[in-house]
Write a protein that holds these residues in place. Structure first.
Motif, short mmCIF file in Angstrom:
data_model
loop_
_atom_site.label_atom_id
_atom_site.label_comp_id
_atom_site.label_asym_id
_atom_site.label_seq_id
_atom_site.Cartn_x
_atom_site.Cartn_y
_atom_site.Cartn_z
N GLU A 166 0.83 -1.21 0.00
CA GLU A 166 0.00 0.00 0.00
C GLU A 166 0.86 1.25 0.00
O GLU A 166 0.60 2.21 -0.72
CB GLU A 166 -0.94 0.00 1.20
CG GLU A 166 -1.80 1.23 1.32
CD GLU A 166 -2.75 1.44 0.15
OE1 GLU A 166 -2.99 2.62 -0.22
OE2 GLU A 166 -3.26 0.46 -0.41
N ARG A 167 1.91 1.26 0.81
CA ARG A 167 2.80 2.44 0.86
C ARG A 167 3.45 2.69 -0.49
O ARG A 167 3.55 3.82 -0.94
CB ARG A 167 3.90 2.27 1.91
CG ARG A 167 3.46 2.31 3.33
CD ARG A 167 2.75 3.57 3.84
NE ARG A 167 2.95 4.80 3.15
CZ ARG A 167 1.96 5.55 2.62
NH1 ARG A 167 0.71 5.18 2.71
NH2 ARG A 167 2.21 6.67 2.02
N LEU A 168 3.93 1.63 -1.10
CA LEU A 168 4.61 1.79 -2.38
C LEU A 168 3.62 2.16 -3.49
O LEU A 168 3.94 2.99 -4.35
CB LEU A 168 5.38 0.52 -2.75
CG LEU A 168 6.53 0.15 -1.79
CD1 LEU A 168 7.21 -1.13 -2.25
CD2 LEU A 168 7.53 1.28 -1.64
N ALA A 169 2.44 1.58 -3.46
CA ALA A 169 1.42 1.92 -4.46
C ALA A 169 0.97 3.36 -4.32
O ALA A 169 0.65 4.03 -5.31
CB ALA A 169 0.23 0.98 -4.33
N ALA A 170 0.96 3.87 -3.10
CA ALA A 170 0.52 5.25 -2.86
C ALA A 170 1.46 6.26 -3.50
O ALA A 170 1.09 7.40 -3.75
CB ALA A 170 0.43 5.52 -1.35
N ARG A 171 2.66 5.84 -3.82
CA ARG A 171 3.64 6.73 -4.44
C ARG A 171 3.32 6.97 -5.91
O ARG A 171 3.91 7.83 -6.54
CB ARG A 171 5.04 6.15 -4.31
CG ARG A 171 5.48 5.97 -2.87
CD ARG A 171 6.89 5.48 -2.78
NE ARG A 171 7.84 6.50 -3.18
CZ ARG A 171 8.35 7.43 -2.37
NH1 ARG A 171 7.99 7.46 -1.12
NH2 ARG A 171 9.21 8.31 -2.82
N GLY A 172 2.41 6.18 -6.47
CA GLY A 172 2.08 6.34 -7.89
C GLY A 172 2.95 5.45 -8.75
O GLY A 172 3.23 4.31 -8.42
N VAL A 173 3.43 6.01 -9.85
CA VAL A 173 4.25 5.24 -10.79
C VAL A 173 5.51 4.74 -10.09
O VAL A 173 6.15 5.48 -9.34
CB VAL A 173 4.63 6.12 -12.01
CG1 VAL A 173 5.54 5.37 -12.96
CG2 VAL A 173 3.37 6.59 -12.73
N VAL B 209 11.86 2.90 -5.89
CA VAL B 209 10.72 2.20 -5.27
C VAL B 209 10.75 0.72 -5.67
O VAL B 209 10.49 -0.15 -4.84
CB VAL B 209 9.39 2.87 -5.68
CG1 VAL B 209 8.19 2.02 -5.26
CG2 VAL B 209 9.29 4.26 -5.06
N ARG B 210 11.10 0.43 -6.91
CA ARG B 210 11.21 -0.95 -7.36
C ARG B 210 12.28 -1.69 -6.55
O ARG B 210 12.09 -2.83 -6.13
CB ARG B 210 11.57 -0.99 -8.84
CG ARG B 210 11.70 -2.37 -9.41
CD ARG B 210 11.94 -2.28 -10.93
NE ARG B 210 12.33 -3.55 -11.44
CZ ARG B 210 13.57 -4.01 -11.51
NH1 ARG B 210 14.58 -3.26 -11.10
NH2 ARG B 210 13.84 -5.20 -11.99
#
Length: 143
Positions: free
Chosen positions: A63-70, A75-76
């Motif tokens: 969820e935290r990583l998805a909240a960052r958008g692309v 992030v990867r």
């Protein structure tokens, strides 16, 4: 008619290192906890706990990583190191499968069913709780 060959795209070699280092940490932690709290009467309560905590952590991280958008390269790398590596190494589906089969082999069918259900449905539920906790703590889309 002409055919075009697509170039294969392989991940950079360092991604394997990230996953491997993360898995080293996760597997070591799981092994340590398994030694500290071994199975009781052929039921691996520690494995259930590890998988539920891991599912929560993966839901939270996802969820935290998805909240960052692309997904950026950084992030990867975090996703690969912590999500795939540490959490993937820490949790284990194969242990759930073997523990369930062991209980079935011992004729403890009700316990095997409960063990499998707690592990699977509990994992889905705690992953969802992890996602909710992340949203509650940080909001959606504000990483």
């Amino acid at each position: 008619m002409t055919t075009t060959k697509r170039a294969r795209s392989y991940p950079p070699a360092y991604t394997f290192v990230l996953v491997g280092l993360g898995a080293l940490v996760g597997v070591a932690l799981r092994a340590l906890l398994g030694e500290v709290w071994p199975p009781q009467n052929h039921i691996a309560y520690t494995t259930i706990g590890i998988n539920l905590v891991g599912a929560f952590a993966l839901g939270f991280l996802g969820e935290r990583l998805a909240a960052r958008g692309v997904e950026t390269p950084r992030v990867r790398d975090v996703r690969l190191l912590i999500g795939t590596g540490v959490i993937g190494g820490f949790t284990t589906f194969s242990a759930i499968a073997m523990d369930t089969v062991t209980l079935l082999h011992l004729g403890r069918v009700p316990e095997a069913i409960v063990y499998a259900l707690i592990s699977m449905l509990g994992g889905v539920f705690t992953a969802w709780l992890g996602m909710l906790a992340s949203v509650r703590l940080f909001g959606r889309g504000r990483a």
